[in-house]
Scaffold this active site. Structure first.
Site, PDB file in Angstrom:
ATOM      1  N   GLY A 124      48.067  39.991  43.679  1.00  0.00           N
ATOM      2  CA  GLY A 124      47.472  41.287  44.013  1.00  0.00           C
ATOM      3  C   GLY A 124      46.639  41.711  42.827  1.00  0.00           C
ATOM      4  N   GLY A 172      46.285  42.881  39.703  1.00  0.00           N
ATOM      5  CA  GLY A 172      47.240  43.161  38.636  1.00  0.00           C
ATOM      6  C   GLY A 172      46.618  43.890  37.463  1.00  0.00           C
ATOM      7  N   ARG A 173      45.292  43.879  37.416  1.00  0.00           N
ATOM      8  CA  ARG A 173      44.626  44.605  36.327  1.00  0.00           C
ATOM      9  C   ARG A 173      43.279  45.172  36.742  1.00  0.00           C
ATOM     10  NH1 ARG A 173      42.272  39.979  32.408  1.00  0.00           N
ATOM     11  NH2 ARG A 173      41.981  38.383  33.988  1.00  0.00           N
ATOM     12  N   LYS A 222      37.717  46.300  36.312  1.00  0.00           N
ATOM     13  CA  LYS A 222      38.579  45.218  35.825  1.00  0.00           C
ATOM     14  C   LYS A 222      39.062  45.572  34.419  1.00  0.00           C
ATOM     15  CE  LYS A 222      38.607  40.173  35.995  1.00  0.00           C
ATOM     16  NZ  LYS A 222      37.856  38.985  36.411  1.00  0.00           N
ATOM     17  N   ASP A 227      49.760  42.730  31.205  1.00  0.00           N
ATOM     18  CA  ASP A 227      49.584  44.059  30.603  1.00  0.00           C
ATOM     19  C   ASP A 227      48.514  44.893  31.301  1.00  0.00           C
ATOM     20  OD1 ASP A 227      47.316  42.725  29.878  1.00  0.00           O
ATOM     21  OD2 ASP A 227      47.667  42.793  27.715  1.00  0.00           O
ATOM     22  N   GLY A 228      47.887  44.326  32.327  1.00  0.00           N
ATOM     23  CA  GLY A 228      46.880  45.086  33.072  1.00  0.00           C
ATOM     24  C   GLY A 228      45.535  45.181  32.356  1.00  0.00           C
ATOM     25  N   ARG A 252      39.584  38.570  49.728  1.00  0.00           N
ATOM     26  CA  ARG A 252      39.707  37.161  49.349  1.00  0.00           C
ATOM     27  C   ARG A 252      40.376  36.390  50.475  1.00  0.00           C
ATOM     28  NH1 ARG A 252      40.905  38.050  43.295  1.00  0.00           N
ATOM     29  NH2 ARG A 252      40.330  40.222  43.036  1.00  0.00           N
ATOM     30  N   ASP A 301      42.997  32.779  45.914  1.00  0.00           N
ATOM     31  CA  ASP A 301      42.849  34.208  45.621  1.00  0.00           C
ATOM     32  C   ASP A 301      41.563  34.485  44.847  1.00  0.00           C
ATOM     33  OD1 ASP A 301      44.370  32.740  43.598  1.00  0.00           O
ATOM     34  OD2 ASP A 301      44.389  34.619  42.490  1.00  0.00           O
ATOM     35  N   ASN A 302      40.866  33.426  44.444  1.00  0.00           N
ATOM     36  CA  ASN A 302      39.584  33.609  43.760  1.00  0.00           C
ATOM     37  C   ASN A 302      38.409  33.236  44.664  1.00  0.00           C
ATOM     38  OD1 ASN A 302      40.885  34.480  41.465  1.00  0.00           O
ATOM     39  ND2 ASN A 302      40.904  32.479  40.487  1.00  0.00           N
TER      40      ASN A 302
END
Ligand code: AMP
Ligand code: MG
Length: 491
Positions: free
Chosen positions: A93, A95-96, A116, A128-129, A186, A255-256
């Site tokens: 998902g 994540g950052r 991003k 850590d995002g 995606r 996912d990319n």
């Protein structure tokens, strides 16, 4: 006439935020310490009807470094899953990154604004995002380079630096990048709903995507099959561009993969300095799953994952039949791209053999194909000889000589006059592209607080076929130290 707006008056909407609540997490970006603007791309601003002359750095930092919400926005982190290095990962998902908002411009186009490096979300797992300056500069510049080459890509409006540090390759400065594209959906979005057996919701996502990105599919007997076919066609065209220009994505996980067929989620990407088909861009990819030459087969495999996820909506046989056409679609596109690089626009029976021979020579000689085609574009048909291309033809001279003679004969079959031919050649053969060492130099300077090179490279990469005397050095062969650059997933 395009009516331009200020940042606080953009035509903002949030259609994804109106989809089922559990498809995302509502978020708000976490500001970085002493955030400041590094670069802004006025060309991308036009997609949003944003007036570049009326947006000042403070405003950009306020809205795109998470200090203040963009008026009308409703930020969220999307849930998706995907196959990473061949294995299904259910825990992915944003994540950052966070989808801040969508902007509808006067042409009716809907553009996603995705920040991003915006901080942790429910999908951060152990991360850590954050995004670091190094990878953000690379994505910022390569997005523009891809536009310059005519290769479908996500874009970036601005790049923001900070005085906050995080641990990657040692302690590195953090940054944020505002990614702009019409689509953040995606392959992995569909895989998530398929593998969690939410088939009604899968249909709902497909309906949303069709309506938003592929309304033509609604005319077909089976709109979901047509939807898949259109994604496959765009993806085949994309990977043909990559293979024709020596681009290695590096992390071709599902996912990319964008359902719009754009180059998406830049990590350890590389433009080949030397044509080596087995080049692996990502040092973490020990098995070479994502080596340059494997990209078409991997993209095909990724499309099979998408097709699998669409099984509740389309008959298996129809999807399988479509998948079987992929390699042919890709080959047709690749031949066309490679021929264009030689100025060959008409069709003749021996074209494929001519191209094949050239690419074999590239492989044997580890040719810098960017510089080779750029050199060809500067020569008239008569001047095409090994004497004028010594840098490339020193080894296998006889083969090069034979090839150049055949090529000269083939050019004679084209309709175009010499000046038109040269114009056409130059239009598809860049003098510049974003080589790793160029990004590295820009990163080094930016890490010292000097952002000039980032900003100088942007217009050069946007207009890569033109001469840019002040950055002439980037047309030359890359320095020796470029070979030692090591890229990883760490970003
Ligand atoms: P990527 O390798 O960038 O495509 O990311 C793969 C997954 O890891 C995605 O779900 C990302 O959102 C997540 N991710 C990558 N880097 C971080 C990070 N620093 N913090 C949180 N999540 C991350
Ligand atoms: Mg990713």
């Amino acid at each position: 006439m395009q009516m331009l707006r200020t940042l606080d008056k953009l035509n903002v909407d949030n259609s994804y935020a109106r989809l089922p609540e559990h498809w995302f997490q509502r978020t708000s970006p976490k500001p970085l310490k002493n955030a400041h603007l590094i670069s802004f791309n006025p060309r991308v601003a036009r997609h949003l009807d944003l007036d570049p002359c009326q947006c000042n750095p403070d405003q950009l930092v306020n809205y795109f470094a998470g200090l203040q919400p963009l008026p009308g926005s409703s930020p969220l982190a999307m849930k998706y899953t995907g196959h990473q290095f061949g294995h299904y990962n259910p825990d992915l998902g944003d994540g950052r990154g966070q989808l801040l908002a969508e902007v509808i411009n006067q042409r009716g186009e809907r553009w996603d604004l995705h920040l991003k490096g915006a901080g942790q979300t429910a999908f951060s797992r152990f991360g850590d995002g954050k995004a670091v300056l190094r990878s953000s500069i690379r994505e910022y510049l390569v997005s523009e380079a891809m536009v310059g080459l005519g290769i479908p890509t996500t874009e970036a409006l601005c790049l923001i630096g900070s005085e906050e540090y995080t641990s990657r390759l040692g302690m590195e400065p953090c940054a944020m990048l505002l990614r702009v594209t019409q689509c953040h959906i995606r392959f992995g979005h569909f895989e998530w709903l398929y593998y969690t057996k939410r088939h009604d919701e899968l249909k709902q996502l497909a309906d949303y995507a069709i309506q938003r990105f592929y309304p033509e599919a609604l005319q077909a007997d089976n709109p979901y099959l047509a939807f898949y076919q259109m994604i496959q066609a765009k993806t085949a065209s994309l990977v043909a561009y990559w293979q024709a220009y020596g681009f290695v994505h590096g992390v071709l996980n599902t996912d990319n993969m964008s359902i719009l067929g754009e180059t998406f989620d830049y990590g350890p990407f590389t433009f080949l300095d030397a044509y080596e088909p087995d080049h692996i861009a990502n040092k973490n990819d020990d098995a070479g799953r994502y080596a340059f030459f494997r990209q078409p087969a991997i993209v095909h495999w990724n499309l099979a994952c998408l097709a699998q996820a669409l099984l509740p909506l389309v008959e298996r046989e129809a999807l399988e039949a479509e998948l079987e056409t992929f390699m042919n679609q890709f080959e047709v596109q690749l031949l066309q791209r490679r021929k264009a690089r030689l100025g060959l626009l008409t069709t003749h029976p021996d074209d494929a053999a001519l191209i094949e021979k050239l690419w074999n020579l590239f492989k044997q000689n580890r040719t810098d194909i960017t510089r080779f085609f750029s050199a060809i574009a500067d020569l008239s048909t008569e001047q095409l000889s090994i004497e004028n291309l010594t840098e490339f033809t020193q080894s296998s001279e006889q083969h090069w000589d034979a090839w150049l003679k055949t090529y000269q004969q083939r050019i004679a079959l084209e309709m175009a006059s010499e000046p038109i031919r040269q114009q056409q050649l130059r239009s598809v053969n860049p003098r510049y592209l974003l080589r790793n060492y160029m990004a590295e130099e820009a990163i080094r300077e930016a890490t010292q607080g000097d952002y000039r090179l980032v900003n100088q490279l942007l217009p050069v990469l946007r207009h890569p076929t033109e001469a840019h005397p002040h950055l002439q050095r980037y047309q030359e062969a890359p320095p020796d130290w470029a070979k030692a650059i090591c890229l990883t997933c760490s970003s």
